[in-house]
Design a protein around this motif. Structure first.
Motif, mmCIF file in Angstrom:
data_model
loop_
_atom_site.group_PDB
_atom_site.id
_atom_site.type_symbol
_atom_site.label_atom_id
_atom_site.label_comp_id
_atom_site.label_asym_id
_atom_site.label_seq_id
_atom_site.Cartn_x
_atom_site.Cartn_y
_atom_site.Cartn_z
ATOM 1 N N GLY A 177 47.422 38.603 34.442
ATOM 2 C CA GLY A 177 48.130 37.556 33.727
ATOM 3 C C GLY A 177 49.555 37.930 33.393
ATOM 4 N N GLY A 178 50.165 38.787 34.216
ATOM 5 C CA GLY A 178 51.544 39.212 34.009
ATOM 6 C C GLY A 178 51.714 40.357 33.038
ATOM 7 N N VAL A 179 50.596 40.856 32.463
ATOM 8 C CA VAL A 179 50.657 41.952 31.495
ATOM 9 C C VAL A 179 50.188 43.242 32.171
ATOM 10 C CG1 VAL A 179 49.800 42.806 29.282
ATOM 11 C CG2 VAL A 179 50.224 40.354 29.597
ATOM 12 N N PRO A 180 50.932 44.355 32.027
ATOM 13 C CA PRO A 180 50.534 45.607 32.682
ATOM 14 C C PRO A 180 49.361 46.290 31.965
ATOM 15 C CG PRO A 180 52.535 45.943 31.414
ATOM 16 C CD PRO A 180 52.233 44.472 31.344
ATOM 17 N N TYR A 181 48.470 46.866 32.778
ATOM 18 C CA TYR A 181 47.321 47.623 32.266
ATOM 19 C C TYR A 181 47.232 48.942 33.018
ATOM 20 C CZ TYR A 181 45.698 43.368 29.959
ATOM 21 O OH TYR A 181 45.603 42.257 29.151
ATOM 22 N N THR A 182 46.878 49.991 32.271
ATOM 23 C CA THR A 182 46.727 51.321 32.878
ATOM 24 C C THR A 182 45.278 51.544 33.276
ATOM 25 O OG1 THR A 182 48.509 52.197 31.519
ATOM 26 C CG2 THR A 182 47.016 53.792 32.529
ATOM 27 N N VAL A 183 45.072 52.022 34.483
ATOM 28 C CA VAL A 183 43.718 52.297 34.986
ATOM 29 C C VAL A 183 43.234 53.630 34.420
ATOM 30 C CG1 VAL A 183 42.296 52.683 37.025
ATOM 31 C CG2 VAL A 183 44.171 51.017 37.111
ATOM 32 N N ILE A 184 42.172 53.590 33.604
ATOM 33 C CA ILE A 184 41.634 54.826 33.013
ATOM 34 C C ILE A 184 40.335 55.269 33.673
ATOM 35 C CG2 ILE A 184 42.714 54.399 30.776
ATOM 36 C CD1 ILE A 184 39.940 53.406 29.808
ATOM 37 N N GLY A 185 39.773 54.414 34.516
ATOM 38 C CA GLY A 185 38.524 54.761 35.183
ATOM 39 C C GLY A 185 38.328 53.965 36.452
ATOM 40 N N VAL A 186 37.619 54.565 37.412
ATOM 41 C CA VAL A 186 37.305 53.914 38.684
ATOM 42 C C VAL A 186 35.799 53.967 38.877
ATOM 43 C CG1 VAL A 186 37.619 53.921 41.181
ATOM 44 C CG2 VAL A 186 39.521 54.576 39.681
ATOM 45 N N LEU A 187 35.194 52.813 39.171
ATOM 46 C CA LEU A 187 33.750 52.723 39.364
ATOM 47 C C LEU A 187 33.365 53.135 40.776
ATOM 48 C CD1 LEU A 187 33.192 49.262 37.634
ATOM 49 C CD2 LEU A 187 32.685 51.521 36.665
ATOM 50 N N ALA A 188 32.179 53.703 40.896
ATOM 51 C CA ALA A 188 31.664 54.058 42.215
ATOM 52 C C ALA A 188 31.285 52.796 42.980
ATOM 53 C CB ALA A 188 30.440 54.967 42.066
ATOM 54 N N GLU A 189 31.276 52.892 44.292
ATOM 55 C CA GLU A 189 30.936 51.742 45.127
ATOM 56 C C GLU A 189 29.516 51.274 44.824
ATOM 57 O OE1 GLU A 189 30.247 50.698 49.839
ATOM 58 O OE2 GLU A 189 31.703 52.238 49.301
ATOM 59 N N LYS A 190 29.380 49.973 44.560
ATOM 60 C CA LYS A 190 28.073 49.390 44.257
ATOM 61 C C LYS A 190 27.651 48.407 45.335
ATOM 62 C CE LYS A 190 25.646 46.618 40.780
ATOM 63 N NZ LYS A 190 25.777 45.823 39.543
ATOM 64 N N ALA A 191 28.600 47.607 45.823
ATOM 65 C CA ALA A 191 28.305 46.620 46.861
ATOM 66 C C ALA A 191 28.805 47.144 48.201
ATOM 67 C CB ALA A 191 28.949 45.279 46.503
ATOM 68 N N ASP A 192 29.778 46.479 48.801
ATOM 69 C CA ASP A 192 30.304 46.944 50.096
ATOM 70 C C ASP A 192 31.813 47.128 50.078
ATOM 71 O OD1 ASP A 192 30.996 44.332 49.866
ATOM 72 O OD2 ASP A 192 29.987 43.637 51.686
ATOM 73 N N SER A 193 32.401 47.188 48.860
ATOM 74 C CA SER A 193 33.842 47.433 48.706
ATOM 75 C C SER A 193 34.690 46.472 49.526
ATOM 76 C CB SER A 193 34.188 48.886 49.078
ATOM 77 O OG SER A 193 33.888 49.745 48.009
ATOM 78 N N THR A 194 34.329 45.193 49.483
ATOM 79 C CA THR A 194 35.128 44.177 50.157
ATOM 80 C C THR A 194 35.662 43.189 49.123
ATOM 81 O OG1 THR A 194 33.161 42.824 50.552
ATOM 82 C CG2 THR A 194 33.834 44.338 52.311
ATOM 83 N N GLU A 195 36.625 42.382 49.537
ATOM 84 C CA GLU A 195 37.231 41.407 48.634
ATOM 85 C C GLU A 195 36.185 40.406 48.142
ATOM 86 O OE1 GLU A 195 41.046 38.298 48.576
ATOM 87 O OE2 GLU A 195 40.354 39.230 50.450
ATOM 88 N N GLY A 196 36.149 40.201 46.835
ATOM 89 C CA GLY A 196 35.209 39.261 46.247
ATOM 90 C C GLY A 196 33.823 39.811 46.017
ATOM 91 N N SER A 197 33.591 41.059 46.408
ATOM 92 C CA SER A 197 32.259 41.655 46.230
ATOM 93 C C SER A 197 32.102 42.192 44.811
ATOM 94 C CB SER A 197 32.058 42.788 47.243
ATOM 95 O OG SER A 197 32.888 43.892 46.913
ATOM 96 N N GLY A 198 30.970 42.841 44.565
ATOM 97 C CA GLY A 198 30.715 43.429 43.254
ATOM 98 C C GLY A 198 31.612 44.609 42.938
ATOM 99 N N ASP A 199 32.416 45.046 43.912
ATOM 100 C CA ASP A 199 33.363 46.141 43.685
ATOM 101 C C ASP A 199 34.783 45.641 43.432
ATOM 102 O OD1 ASP A 199 31.439 48.219 44.087
ATOM 103 O OD2 ASP A 199 31.530 47.809 46.240
#
Length: 410
Positions: A177-199
């Motif tokens: 929404g135009g506001v910057p956010y810092t990434v503090i964590g990355v989740l492990a692959e759960k689906a198939d790491s494609t656009e619109g998937s659970g990842d």
């Protein structure tokens, strides 16, 4: 004629025309194999889904808010107060809000990314995963301080980590929404790491999502839900009851919300799967009926071909019941052998499907389509029963033949 002798004669009759016998059994083989595969896949899917629910937690309660009508809108504070009032039933509460917000990194926009607002309690540190099953690959999850202070931090899925940052997302910045956010964590692959998937998702403090929704013209379109943990599986029904009572006081309409426990979700999924399996088994059973009709036709031909033999046996003292039992045993033997072949084929195909599912769906770890002993025994029993049932008409026709007319038959 003794049973053993009739059985040996049946085997001898089948061996004299192997091709015809195989074609006769084909319907039974296909039907039994199909039933074994369907039941095995259904049982494997049921065990897999139940295992997934067990991982998520059998004491989880999902609350969905459909309407903003009534006296006022429900707030996270309402749920926190409810948890304090009923600590014997409710162990944890986390808002689970979604927002329609533009996600960008640099000049790139990610249109299908799902943005969720949650609290730190959605992540179980003992299990090392969220209540919805995501695990951390690196970094950390949201903390109490992050949520309390509405700090602009987020946890992203593996797809965003790879697509936005080439796998180096930890500590990087993206905008929602135009506001910057810092990434503090990355989740492990759960689906198939494609656009619109659970990842393809972002977790951030729910207060920030509330702000996004409040400033958005799409506020009425956003969905609010809460994930509530009961103190145990046994108290989930009581926890559901107090939640529903609170929501009804606020909305005065039971259709404005949905409250469902994990046990109810499991039962619903099992029920839907059982209905689907039943329909598929009935469809597969049609092959068994077709196989039975094939056995009946071949047995009628066999009676015609062996009319003179039947006449000779009757003239030597064989009774009608002896002739009848011989042909019934022959039909039952044919279907029994077809059933055994179908069972072996079904077991083989079930193992093949297990391997295929494991390759195609890497996230379906632990799925196994294993034939159950009960399913195998039932399939075998049904195959024998089909043979006896459809073999009775030809056997009865053979038993009623007049020996004089049979001896004259050429």
């Amino acid at each position: 004629m003794k049973m053993g002798q009739s059985f040996r004669m049946a085997i001898k009759s089948l061996m004299t025309s192997k091709a015809r016998a195989l074609l006769t059994m084909l319907g039974i083989i296909i039907g039994v194999a199909a039933v074994i595969v369907i039941v095995s896949l259904g049982s494997g899917m049921q065990q897999y889904m139940n295992g997934q629910f067990e991982q998520i937690g059998v004491n989880m309660i999902q609350v969905g808010i459909y309407s903003y009508g009534g006296n006022r809108e429900v707030t996270p504070e309402d749920f926190y107060e409810l948890a304090e009032k009923y600590p014997q039933y409710i162990d944890s509460v986390s808002p689970y809000l979604s927002a329609a917000a533009t996600v960008r990194q640099g000049a790139d926009e990610y249109e299908h990314t799902k943005v969720y607002g949650v609290s730190e309690t959605i992540y179980n540190r003992e299990k090392g995963q969220t209540v919805t099953g995501e695990k951390l690959m690196e970094g950390r999850f949201l903390s109490y301080v992050d949520v309390e202070r509405n700090q602009r931090v987020c946890v992203i899925g593996s797809y965003l980590d790879e697509a936005m940052f080439g796998g180096q997302g930890l500590g990087s910045t993206l905008t929602v929404g135009g506001v910057p956010y810092t990434v503090i964590g990355v989740l492990a692959e759960k689906a198939d790491s494609t656009e619109g998937s659970g990842d393809d998702l972002i977790y951030m403090p729910y207060g920030l999502v509330e702000q996004i929704n409040a400033s958005s013209s799409m506020m009425g379109m956003s969905s609010n839900s809460y994930l509530v943990g009961s103190t145990s599986k046994d108290t989930s029904s009581a926890a559901k009851g107090v939640i529903e009572s609170m929501l009804f006081r606020i909305y005065e309409d039971s259709s404005a919300y949905m409250v469902m426990t994990s046990a109810e979700m499991m039962e619903m999924m099992d029920s839907m799967l059982n209905v689907l399996m039943t329909i598929l088994v009935v469809i597969a059973a049609i092959s068994l009926v077709v196989g039975g009709i094939g056995i009946m036709n071949i047995m009628l031909v066999s009676v015609t071909e062996r009319t003179r033999e039947i006449g000779i046996r009757k003239s030597l003292g064989a009774k009608g019941r002896d002739i009848r039992s011989q042909f019934i045993i022959e039909a039952g033997t044919t279907s029994a052998i077809g059933g055994v072949i179908g069972i072996l084929l079904g077991i083989l195909l079930a193992n093949v499907f297990t391997a295929v599912v494991g390759v195609v769906m890497s996230e379906a770890e632990g799925f196994a389509a294993i034939p159950t002993p009960g399913g195998i025994l039932v399939s075998f029993g049904v195959s024998v029963g089909i043979g006896i049932l459809f073999g009775y008409l030809p056997a009865n026709k053979a038993a009623k033949l007049n020996p004089i007319d049979a001896l004259r038959y050429d």
